[in-house]
Design an enzyme around this catalytic site. Sequence first.
Site, PDB file in Angstrom:
ATOM      1  N   TYR A   1       0.873  -1.155  -0.187  1.00 58.37           N
ATOM      2  CA  TYR A   1       0.074  -0.202  -0.026  1.00 58.37           C
ATOM      3  C   TYR A   1       0.861   1.270   0.009  1.00 58.37           C
ATOM      4  O   TYR A   1       1.968   0.987   0.175  1.00 58.37           O
ATOM      5  CB  TYR A   1      -1.098  -0.162   1.048  1.00 58.37           C
ATOM      6  CG  TYR A   1      -0.340   0.373   2.515  1.00 58.37           C
ATOM      7  CD1 TYR A   1       0.600  -0.694   3.099  1.00 58.37           C
ATOM      8  CD2 TYR A   1      -0.466   1.615   3.304  1.00 58.37           C
ATOM      9  CE1 TYR A   1       1.034  -0.215   4.481  1.00 58.37           C
ATOM     10  CE2 TYR A   1       0.054   1.786   4.168  1.00 58.37           C
ATOM     11  CZ  TYR A   1       0.770   1.171   4.898  1.00 58.37           C
ATOM     12  OH  TYR A   1       1.499   1.192   6.207  1.00 58.37           O
TER      13      TYR A   1
ATOM     14  N   ARG B   1       8.512   4.471  -4.273  1.00 55.05           N
ATOM     15  CA  ARG B   1       8.273   3.634  -3.164  1.00 55.05           C
ATOM     16  C   ARG B   1       7.467   2.292  -3.415  1.00 55.05           C
ATOM     17  O   ARG B   1       7.665   1.226  -3.108  1.00 55.05           O
ATOM     18  CB  ARG B   1       7.881   4.198  -1.831  1.00 55.05           C
ATOM     19  CG  ARG B   1       8.247   3.350  -0.712  1.00 55.05           C
ATOM     20  CD  ARG B   1       8.153   3.995   0.634  1.00 55.05           C
ATOM     21  NE  ARG B   1       6.663   4.610   0.900  1.00 55.05           N
ATOM     22  CZ  ARG B   1       6.642   5.532   1.715  1.00 55.05           C
ATOM     23  NH1 ARG B   1       7.379   5.815   2.918  1.00 55.05           N
ATOM     24  NH2 ARG B   1       5.304   5.895   1.892  1.00 55.05           N
TER      25      ARG B   1
ATOM     26  N   ARG C   1      -6.973 -20.623  -2.385  1.00 52.36           N
ATOM     27  CA  ARG C   1      -5.971 -20.213  -1.391  1.00 52.36           C
ATOM     28  C   ARG C   1      -4.839 -21.336  -1.504  1.00 52.36           C
ATOM     29  O   ARG C   1      -5.345 -22.604  -1.303  1.00 52.36           O
ATOM     30  CB  ARG C   1      -6.679 -20.189   0.083  1.00 52.36           C
ATOM     31  CG  ARG C   1      -5.432 -19.936   1.012  1.00 52.36           C
ATOM     32  CD  ARG C   1      -6.356 -19.849   2.364  1.00 52.36           C
ATOM     33  NE  ARG C   1      -5.177 -19.507   3.666  1.00 52.36           N
ATOM     34  CZ  ARG C   1      -4.287 -20.413   4.098  1.00 52.36           C
ATOM     35  NH1 ARG C   1      -4.151 -21.761   3.564  1.00 52.36           N
ATOM     36  NH2 ARG C   1      -3.420 -19.842   5.003  1.00 52.36           N
TER      37      ARG C   1
ATOM     38  N   HIS D   1      -0.456 -21.630  -1.109  1.00 49.88           N
ATOM     39  CA  HIS D   1       0.612 -20.893  -0.519  1.00 49.88           C
ATOM     40  C   HIS D   1       1.529 -20.382  -1.823  1.00 49.88           C
ATOM     41  O   HIS D   1       2.108 -19.219  -1.811  1.00 49.88           O
ATOM     42  CB  HIS D   1       1.444 -21.458   0.200  1.00 49.88           C
ATOM     43  CG  HIS D   1       1.122 -21.486   1.798  1.00 49.88           C
ATOM     44  ND1 HIS D   1      -0.103 -22.168   2.077  1.00 49.88           N
ATOM     45  CD2 HIS D   1       1.577 -20.820   2.796  1.00 49.88           C
ATOM     46  CE1 HIS D   1      -0.446 -22.149   3.398  1.00 49.88           C
ATOM     47  NE2 HIS D   1       0.690 -21.269   3.881  1.00 49.88           N
TER      48      HIS D   1
ATOM     49  N   LYS E   1       6.525  -1.771   2.084  1.00 52.77           N
ATOM     50  CA  LYS E   1       5.257  -1.252   2.691  1.00 52.77           C
ATOM     51  C   LYS E   1       4.027  -2.164   2.467  1.00 52.77           C
ATOM     52  O   LYS E   1       3.191  -2.082   1.433  1.00 52.77           O
ATOM     53  CB  LYS E   1       4.916   0.082   2.136  1.00 52.77           C
ATOM     54  CG  LYS E   1       4.192   1.293   3.014  1.00 52.77           C
ATOM     55  CD  LYS E   1       4.342   2.612   2.393  1.00 52.77           C
ATOM     56  CE  LYS E   1       3.167   3.346   3.132  1.00 52.77           C
ATOM     57  NZ  LYS E   1       3.033   3.385   4.582  1.00 52.77           N
TER      58      LYS E   1
ATOM     59  N   GLU F   1      11.833   2.611  14.573  1.00 52.65           N
ATOM     60  CA  GLU F   1      10.873   3.526  14.009  1.00 52.65           C
ATOM     61  C   GLU F   1       9.715   3.356  14.756  1.00 52.65           C
ATOM     62  O   GLU F   1       9.437   2.753  15.938  1.00 52.65           O
ATOM     63  CB  GLU F   1      10.523   3.366  12.754  1.00 52.65           C
ATOM     64  CG  GLU F   1       9.918   2.090  12.072  1.00 52.65           C
ATOM     65  CD  GLU F   1       9.295   1.930  10.683  1.00 52.65           C
ATOM     66  OE1 GLU F   1       9.573   3.002  10.138  1.00 52.65           O
ATOM     67  OE2 GLU F   1       9.514   0.797  10.275  1.00 52.65           O
TER      68      GLU F   1
ATOM     69  N   LEU G   1      10.917   1.567   7.507  1.00 56.31           N
ATOM     70  CA  LEU G   1      10.330   1.969   6.246  1.00 56.31           C
ATOM     71  C   LEU G   1      11.131   3.330   5.978  1.00 56.31           C
ATOM     72  O   LEU G   1      11.316   4.324   6.605  1.00 56.31           O
ATOM     73  CB  LEU G   1       8.762   2.390   6.466  1.00 56.31           C
ATOM     74  CG  LEU G   1       7.989   2.827   5.035  1.00 56.31           C
ATOM     75  CD1 LEU G   1       8.029   1.453   4.372  1.00 56.31           C
ATOM     76  CD2 LEU G   1       6.715   3.596   5.331  1.00 56.31           C
TER      77      LEU G   1
HETATM   78  N1  PDD Z   1       2.454   5.276   7.668  1.00 58.68           N
HETATM   79  N2  PDD Z   1       6.893   3.967   9.269  1.00 58.68           N
HETATM   80  C1  PDD Z   1       6.105   3.163   9.111  1.00 58.68           C
HETATM   81  C2  PDD Z   1       6.075   1.704   9.985  1.00 58.68           C
HETATM   82  C3  PDD Z   1       4.795   3.720   8.524  1.00 58.68           C
HETATM   83  O1  PDD Z   1       3.587   2.925   8.469  1.00 58.68           O
HETATM   84  C4  PDD Z   1       4.685   4.866   7.815  1.00 58.68           C
HETATM   85  C5  PDD Z   1       3.792   5.643   7.240  1.00 58.68           C
HETATM   86  C6  PDD Z   1       6.153   5.771   8.070  1.00 58.68           C
HETATM   87  C7  PDD Z   1       6.128   7.059   7.771  1.00 58.68           C
HETATM   88  O2  PDD Z   1       6.354   7.053   6.038  1.00 58.68           O
HETATM   89  P1  PDD Z   1       5.957   8.539   5.118  1.00 58.68           P
HETATM   90  O3  PDD Z   1       6.647   9.590   5.660  1.00 58.68           O
HETATM   91  O4  PDD Z   1       6.362   7.947   3.996  1.00 58.68           O
HETATM   92  O5  PDD Z   1       4.259   8.424   5.447  1.00 58.68           O
HETATM   93  C8  PDD Z   1       7.180   5.378   9.009  1.00 58.68           C
HETATM   94  C9  PDD Z   1       1.325   5.078   6.725  1.00 58.68           C
HETATM   95  C10 PDD Z   1       1.054   6.683   6.619  1.00 58.68           C
HETATM   96  C11 PDD Z   1       0.080   4.399   7.449  1.00 58.68           C
HETATM   97  O6  PDD Z   1       0.238   3.357   7.527  1.00 58.68           O
HETATM   98  O7  PDD Z   1      -0.759   5.065   7.238  1.00 58.68           O
END
Ligand code: PDD
Length: 282
Positions: free
Chosen positions: A34, A53, A102, A104, A149, A181, A205
Amino acid sequence: MDEQLVFFNGQILPLSQVRISPDDRGFNFADGVYEVLRFYKGQLFFASQHLERLKRSLAELKINYPEVNAVNNIIENLLEVNNLQQTDGLAYIQITRGDFPRIHQFPPANTPPTVYINVKEWKAFDLTKSQSIKAITFSDMRWGRCDIKSIALLPNIMSFQNALEHGAGEAIFIRDGVITEGSRTNIFGVKNGIVYTHPFSNSILPGITRQIVLDICEKENLKVLLFPIAESAISSFDEFFLTGTSPEISGICQINALKIGNGETGPITRFLQQEFEKLKAK
Ligand code: PDD
């Protein structure tokens, strides 16, 4: 209010008409990726960085979506049909490995991915100005590819919920004794005028807002150390702040029971917030 119009598998249609199969790989395996990006007054913010990304996440998981370059145009169409061209908000993109019974192993290569995109009005809480948030630490129980992501976000939602239940606004992940993070943000600390954050690796991320902040620091000659902050060193830091697409840049006034600085958003965080506002206004 008119019903929200969304993009689903090649069509723009009312949200209530979207039907996702119980065999969808996203539903069965969280087998998808996403992106979330901002638009300010209808203008996409750092859209090409989000698209890059997204492409990287798809490539790392070997999900084939040849039309990925059309995503930004689709978002712009959605802004138009939803009458959000003068509005601040969020766009959400989700792409899964598609609809297949489904198993794997990956489904046959010609299985089309499931593609869903929506846009909605959204404003950041006014944290950026003066208020700062409390955070708690939480053991980083995620997998080894946090750089992707992926829609598999159970540790993120568990830790964020835990933060809320403790009166905090973010959970800060600790892995091997260091801050990686946040559950939905990147984390920075400031000590003696030097800005610290975790270096890019599989443990974080690569946040777009994180990179914007690093670029501001470079331009404004603020010294940065891409070095993980040890949990045991938190008390020696003057400021902490978080960055993310939704919260932008927010100061952190407390981590667990420890007050950070004087409990208000620190001067370097404020400076970065001001510079970020200038980018939004561009
Ligand atoms: N979250 N780290 C994680 C684990 C995240 O899920 C996100 C973003 C960030 C910040 O990344 P960015 O600056 O690119 O938004 C860091 C999104 C927005 C979400 O899950 O809604």
